[in-house]
Design a protein around this motif. Structure first.
Motif, PDB file in Angstrom:
ATOM      1  N   ASP A   1       9.070   4.270 -14.587  1.00 24.15           N
ATOM      2  CA  ASP A   1       9.840   3.647 -15.660  1.00 24.15           C
ATOM      3  C   ASP A   1       9.812   2.125 -15.519  1.00 24.15           C
ATOM      4  O   ASP A   1       9.077   1.572 -14.690  1.00 24.15           O
ATOM      5  N   GLU A   2      10.615   1.454 -16.315  1.00 26.98           N
ATOM      6  CA  GLU A   2      10.646  -0.008 -16.309  1.00 26.98           C
ATOM      7  C   GLU A   2      11.068  -0.559 -14.942  1.00 26.98           C
ATOM      8  O   GLU A   2      10.550  -1.579 -14.484  1.00 26.98           O
ATOM      9  N   TYR A   3      11.989   0.141 -14.302  1.00 24.02           N
ATOM     10  CA  TYR A   3      12.459  -0.317 -12.997  1.00 24.02           C
ATOM     11  C   TYR A   3      11.331  -0.242 -11.971  1.00 24.02           C
ATOM     12  O   TYR A   3      11.161  -1.148 -11.151  1.00 24.02           O
ATOM     13  N   THR A   4      10.536   0.836 -12.023  1.00 23.26           N
ATOM     14  CA  THR A   4       9.415   0.993 -11.096  1.00 23.26           C
ATOM     15  C   THR A   4       8.442  -0.172 -11.228  1.00 23.26           C
ATOM     16  O   THR A   4       8.041  -0.796 -10.229  1.00 23.26           O
ATOM     17  N   PHE A   5       8.040  -0.467 -12.467  1.00 21.06           N
ATOM     18  CA  PHE A   5       7.079  -1.551 -12.699  1.00 21.06           C
ATOM     19  C   PHE A   5       7.656  -2.904 -12.286  1.00 21.06           C
ATOM     20  O   PHE A   5       6.945  -3.754 -11.739  1.00 21.06           O
ATOM     21  N   SER A   6       8.929  -3.115 -12.547  1.00 20.81           N
ATOM     22  CA  SER A   6       9.552  -4.391 -12.176  1.00 20.81           C
ATOM     23  C   SER A   6       9.511  -4.603 -10.673  1.00 20.81           C
ATOM     24  O   SER A   6       9.210  -5.709 -10.192  1.00 20.81           O
ATOM     25  N   ILE A   7       9.790  -3.545  -9.912  1.00 19.42           N
ATOM     26  CA  ILE A   7       9.762  -3.639  -8.452  1.00 19.42           C
ATOM     27  C   ILE A   7       8.361  -4.009  -7.964  1.00 19.42           C
ATOM     28  O   ILE A   7       8.171  -4.903  -7.128  1.00 19.42           O
ATOM     29  N   LEU A   8       7.359  -3.294  -8.509  1.00 20.11           N
ATOM     30  CA  LEU A   8       5.980  -3.512  -8.052  1.00 20.11           C
ATOM     31  C   LEU A   8       5.447  -4.882  -8.467  1.00 20.11           C
ATOM     32  O   LEU A   8       4.766  -5.555  -7.683  1.00 20.11           O
ATOM     33  N   VAL A   9       5.731  -5.300  -9.699  1.00 24.08           N
ATOM     34  CA  VAL A   9       5.288  -6.626 -10.155  1.00 24.08           C
ATOM     35  C   VAL A   9       5.914  -7.708  -9.285  1.00 24.08           C
ATOM     36  O   VAL A   9       5.239  -8.649  -8.852  1.00 24.08           O
ATOM     37  N   ASP A  10       7.201  -7.568  -8.996  1.00 24.03           N
ATOM     38  CA  ASP A  10       7.889  -8.554  -8.154  1.00 24.03           C
ATOM     39  C   ASP A  10       7.296  -8.567  -6.750  1.00 24.03           C
ATOM     40  O   ASP A  10       7.074  -9.639  -6.166  1.00 24.03           O
ATOM     41  N   GLY A  11       7.011  -7.371  -6.205  1.00 26.58           N
ATOM     42  CA  GLY A  11       6.431  -7.286  -4.866  1.00 26.58           C
ATOM     43  C   GLY A  11       5.059  -7.929  -4.793  1.00 26.58           C
ATOM     44  O   GLY A  11       4.749  -8.649  -3.836  1.00 26.58           O
ATOM     45  N   LEU A  12       4.230  -7.704  -5.805  1.00 25.17           N
ATOM     46  CA  LEU A  12       2.895  -8.302  -5.839  1.00 25.17           C
ATOM     47  C   LEU A  12       2.971  -9.819  -5.966  1.00 25.17           C
ATOM     48  O   LEU A  12       2.201 -10.547  -5.332  1.00 25.17           O
TER      49      LEU A  12
ATOM     50  N   MET B   1       4.946  10.140  -6.755  1.00 22.62           N
ATOM     51  CA  MET B   1       5.970  10.372  -7.776  1.00 22.62           C
ATOM     52  C   MET B   1       5.341  10.910  -9.055  1.00 22.62           C
ATOM     53  O   MET B   1       5.824  11.880  -9.647  1.00 22.62           O
ATOM     54  N   GLU B   2       4.246  10.296  -9.495  1.00 24.93           N
ATOM     55  CA  GLU B   2       3.618  10.707 -10.749  1.00 24.93           C
ATOM     56  C   GLU B   2       2.911  12.049 -10.604  1.00 24.93           C
ATOM     57  O   GLU B   2       2.812  12.811 -11.569  1.00 24.93           O
ATOM     58  N   GLN B   3       2.431  12.369  -9.412  1.00 19.21           N
ATOM     59  CA  GLN B   3       1.831  13.678  -9.181  1.00 19.21           C
ATOM     60  C   GLN B   3       2.857  14.791  -9.303  1.00 19.21           C
ATOM     61  O   GLN B   3       2.513  15.924  -9.665  1.00 19.21           O
ATOM     62  N   ARG B   4       4.120  14.454  -9.021  1.00 22.84           N
ATOM     63  CA  ARG B   4       5.196  15.439  -9.158  1.00 22.84           C
ATOM     64  C   ARG B   4       5.712  15.524 -10.584  1.00 22.84           C
ATOM     65  O   ARG B   4       6.661  16.255 -10.858  1.00 22.84           O
ATOM     66  N   GLY B   5       5.078  14.802 -11.492  1.00 22.78           N
ATOM     67  CA  GLY B   5       5.502  14.855 -12.896  1.00 22.78           C
ATOM     68  C   GLY B   5       6.621  13.906 -13.241  1.00 22.78           C
ATOM     69  O   GLY B   5       7.191  13.992 -14.338  1.00 22.78           O
ATOM     70  N   LEU B   6       6.979  12.985 -12.328  1.00 19.68           N
ATOM     71  CA  LEU B   6       8.033  11.995 -12.589  1.00 19.68           C
ATOM     72  C   LEU B   6       7.367  10.706 -13.059  1.00 19.68           C
ATOM     73  O   LEU B   6       6.686  10.033 -12.282  1.00 19.68           O
TER      74      LEU B   6
ATOM     75  N   ASP C   1       0.837  -1.211   0.000  1.00 21.83           N
ATOM     76  CA  ASP C   1       0.000   0.000   0.000  1.00 21.83           C
ATOM     77  C   ASP C   1       0.867   1.255   0.000  1.00 21.83           C
ATOM     78  O   ASP C   1       0.626   2.192  -0.770  1.00 21.83           O
ATOM     79  N   SER C   2       1.884   1.267   0.854  1.00 21.68           N
ATOM     80  CA  SER C   2       2.791   2.418   0.907  1.00 21.68           C
ATOM     81  C   SER C   2       3.583   2.552  -0.392  1.00 21.68           C
ATOM     82  O   SER C   2       3.866   3.660  -0.848  1.00 21.68           O
ATOM     83  N   ALA C   3       3.923   1.413  -0.988  1.00 23.32           N
ATOM     84  CA  ALA C   3       4.662   1.443  -2.257  1.00 23.32           C
ATOM     85  C   ALA C   3       3.836   2.110  -3.348  1.00 23.32           C
ATOM     86  O   ALA C   3       4.344   2.955  -4.102  1.00 23.32           O
ATOM     87  N   PHE C   4       2.555   1.769  -3.432  1.00 25.00           N
ATOM     88  CA  PHE C   4       1.697   2.370  -4.447  1.00 25.00           C
ATOM     89  C   PHE C   4       1.386   3.835  -4.128  1.00 25.00           C
ATOM     90  O   PHE C   4       1.175   4.639  -5.035  1.00 25.00           O
ATOM     91  N   GLN C   5       1.373   4.198  -2.854  1.00 26.76           N
ATOM     92  CA  GLN C   5       1.204   5.599  -2.483  1.00 26.76           C
ATOM     93  C   GLN C   5       2.404   6.424  -2.960  1.00 26.76           C
ATOM     94  O   GLN C   5       2.250   7.545  -3.441  1.00 26.76           O
ATOM     95  N   LEU C   6       3.583   5.837  -2.828  1.00 27.17           N
ATOM     96  CA  LEU C   6       4.786   6.505  -3.326  1.00 27.17           C
ATOM     97  C   LEU C   6       4.747   6.644  -4.846  1.00 27.17           C
ATOM     98  O   LEU C   6       5.160   7.675  -5.402  1.00 27.17           O
ATOM     99  N   LEU C   7       4.247   5.614  -5.519  1.00 25.29           N
ATOM    100  CA  LEU C   7       4.102   5.678  -6.974  1.00 25.29           C
ATOM    101  C   LEU C   7       3.183   6.831  -7.365  1.00 25.29           C
ATOM    102  O   LEU C   7       3.480   7.602  -8.284  1.00 25.29           O
ATOM    103  N   SER C   8       2.084   6.970  -6.652  1.00 22.49           N
ATOM    104  CA  SER C   8       1.140   8.053  -6.925  1.00 22.49           C
ATOM    105  C   SER C   8       1.774   9.412  -6.671  1.00 22.49           C
ATOM    106  O   SER C   8       1.628  10.343  -7.467  1.00 22.49           O
TER     107      SER C   8
END
Length: 456
Positions: free
Chosen positions: A321-332, A313-318, A304-311
């Motif tokens: 990337d591929e590394y972000t998705f890889s981390i989250l897919v692996d975590g799930l 990050m994207e709200q700040r205009g960042l 939950d905290s990981a996805f909050q950080l993702l949100s």
């Protein structure tokens, strides 16, 4: 009629456009200036030469010399320094030497910057011996080397694995009481660290602390990374603590380096403490830092905290990337949320990141660990690129559900495609085939593996 103030104003306007890489507008200012009676000088053309060398190419920069001469303006040492710098930027050492020789033939006396730029070009292009000869030529002509000269020498020697020569030069300068700059210390420390001479690097760091110079974040981070690289974790953490104690807390990179190291060592609690300290210090987080924190939360199982950080990050205009998705897919996948991992993978594809091999591999591994081998097979077949990790995960997954003949076929497909499947997976398939009475298939597989190794 020319006006000095007008020429200066024109030069400022041209320099502003050149800095913004708007060369068409810079040329328009020059044309308008000449039409209004404001004659260009050497500064005008040198500004254009530097801009063309940086933004377009060396030949385009060199062509400005003809325009200078047509306008009755003689090239000077700055003209050729800019051209030699352009040759250095485009890694053209022979051209830089030709330009240096042309400058001498034109009766223009080179200054210390001429030699510095030429040495930098030769070092950058892989000619350290020739660069040192240029330095000797400089001293033979009684041109006083500047701190930049020695910084260039030390940096060039270190980059070409001549740390002993660089250290000898560094010590000679100390004995001559030459005013050393911080960049020289940083360069020397970095070179020693990269060559594995950690004790020498720490000695230089200690000497730096005894001077009037103040170590910066680069100094501390260089030594800290070296400690981590060579397994001196506690020493590296001591360096990090010293950096924080001395007020160097404005850079995100040292924090991320320490957090990543602690995560690799499985020291999750310490990594969390370091992350909290970083956020508390008010540092502006970049994408790499967000990814590191997301990885930390995934390691803790706090998705939950990981996805909050993702949100955030994207709200700040960042953008993720591929590394972000890889981390989250692996975590799930690790917490068994396979459906959520698949949905995330589809979202990744919608964003044009369908070539993210690591994320696909994580999902294949997750599917196999939870017994969904048919879905893993389907996913593997849909992938554009496949590596040894994908095949190894699938082969192990098929062995886990005792589908050894199917595992054998995928193993052979991987080997035929030039993909190295881990030896542990090969042994698992052969052992399984033998144990369940497929001894002939096991022999064929062993022969095929042997042939594949010979071909590779």
């Amino acid at each position: 009629m020319s006006c000095r103030f007008s020429t200066r104003l024109m030069n400022i306007c041209i320099a502003s456009f050149c800095k913004a890489r708007k060369l068409v507008q810079a040329e328009a200012v020059l044309v308008d200036g000449i039409r209004l009676g404001c004659l260009p000088d050497a500064v005008t053309y040198n500004t254009l030469i530097n801009a063309y060398c940086c933004c377009v190419g060396l030949d385009e920069g060199y062509s400005i010399i003809y325009r200078m001469r047509e306008a009755g303006v003689n090239p000077d040492v700055i003209t050729y320094n800019s051209l030699i710098a352009g040759a250095a930027q485009h890694c053209q050492p022979l051209r830089s030497l030709d330009l240096f020789e042309e400058m001498l033939q034109a009766g223009i006396t080179p200054d210390s910057w001429s030699y510095n730029i030429l040495m930098h070009c030769l070092f950058k292009s892989g000619y350290p011996e020739d660069a040192y000869k240029i330095f000797l030529d400089m001293t033979s002509k009684n041109i006083t080397p500047s701190p930049t000269t020695y910084n260039t020498l030390i940096n060039g020697l270190c980059k070409h694995r001549k740390e002993s020569n660089a250290l000898r030069l560094f010590r000679n300068l100390q004995r001559m009481n030459f005013p050393m700059e911080l960049v020289a210390y940083n360069t020397m420390i970095d070179g020693l660290c990269k060559s594995g001479k950690l004790n020498d690097a720490r000695k230089i760091l200690k000497e730096l602390g005894e001077t009037s110079l103040v170590p910066d974040t680069i100094t501390y981070t260089t030594v800290m990374k070296c400690c981590f690289r060579y397994g001196k974790v506690e020493q590296g953490l001591e360096i990090f603590s010293s950096m924080i104690d001395n007020g160097h807390t404005s850079d995100v990179f040292p924090y991320c380096t320490v957090i990543s190291m602690l995560l690799k060592k499985g020291r999750i609690k310490e990594a969390s403490t370091c992350a909290a300290s970083m956020i508390k210090s008010g540092i502006q987080l970049d994408k790499a830092c967000y990814n590191t924190l997301i990885y930390l939360h995934c390691k803790e199982g706090n998705l939950d905290s990981a996805f909050q950080l993702l949100s955030a990050m994207e709200q700040r205009g960042l953008e993720s990337d591929e590394y972000t998705f890889s981390i989250l897919v692996d975590g799930l996948c690790k917490i068994g949320s396979i459906d959520a991992a698949e949905k995330l993978l589809h979202l990744m594809e919608m964003r044009g990141l369908d070539s993210n091999l690591v994320a696909y591999n994580c999902l294949i591994d997750g599917l196999c660990k939870f017994g969904e081998v048919d879905m893993a097979i389907k996913l593997l077949n849909s992938m554009k690129w496949k590596d040894s990790f994908a095949y190894t995960s699938l082969v192990h997954g098929l062995c886990k559900v005792r589908r050894f003949q199917m595992a054998s076929r995928f193993l052979l497909n991987g080997l035929k495609g030039g993909t190295n499947v881990l030896t542990s997976a090969q042994r698992a398939v052969i052992s399984g085939l033998r144990r369940f009475g497929f001894k002939r298939d096991a022999r064929k597989l062993r022969s095929a593996i042997h042939v594949a190794r010979l071909l590779q």
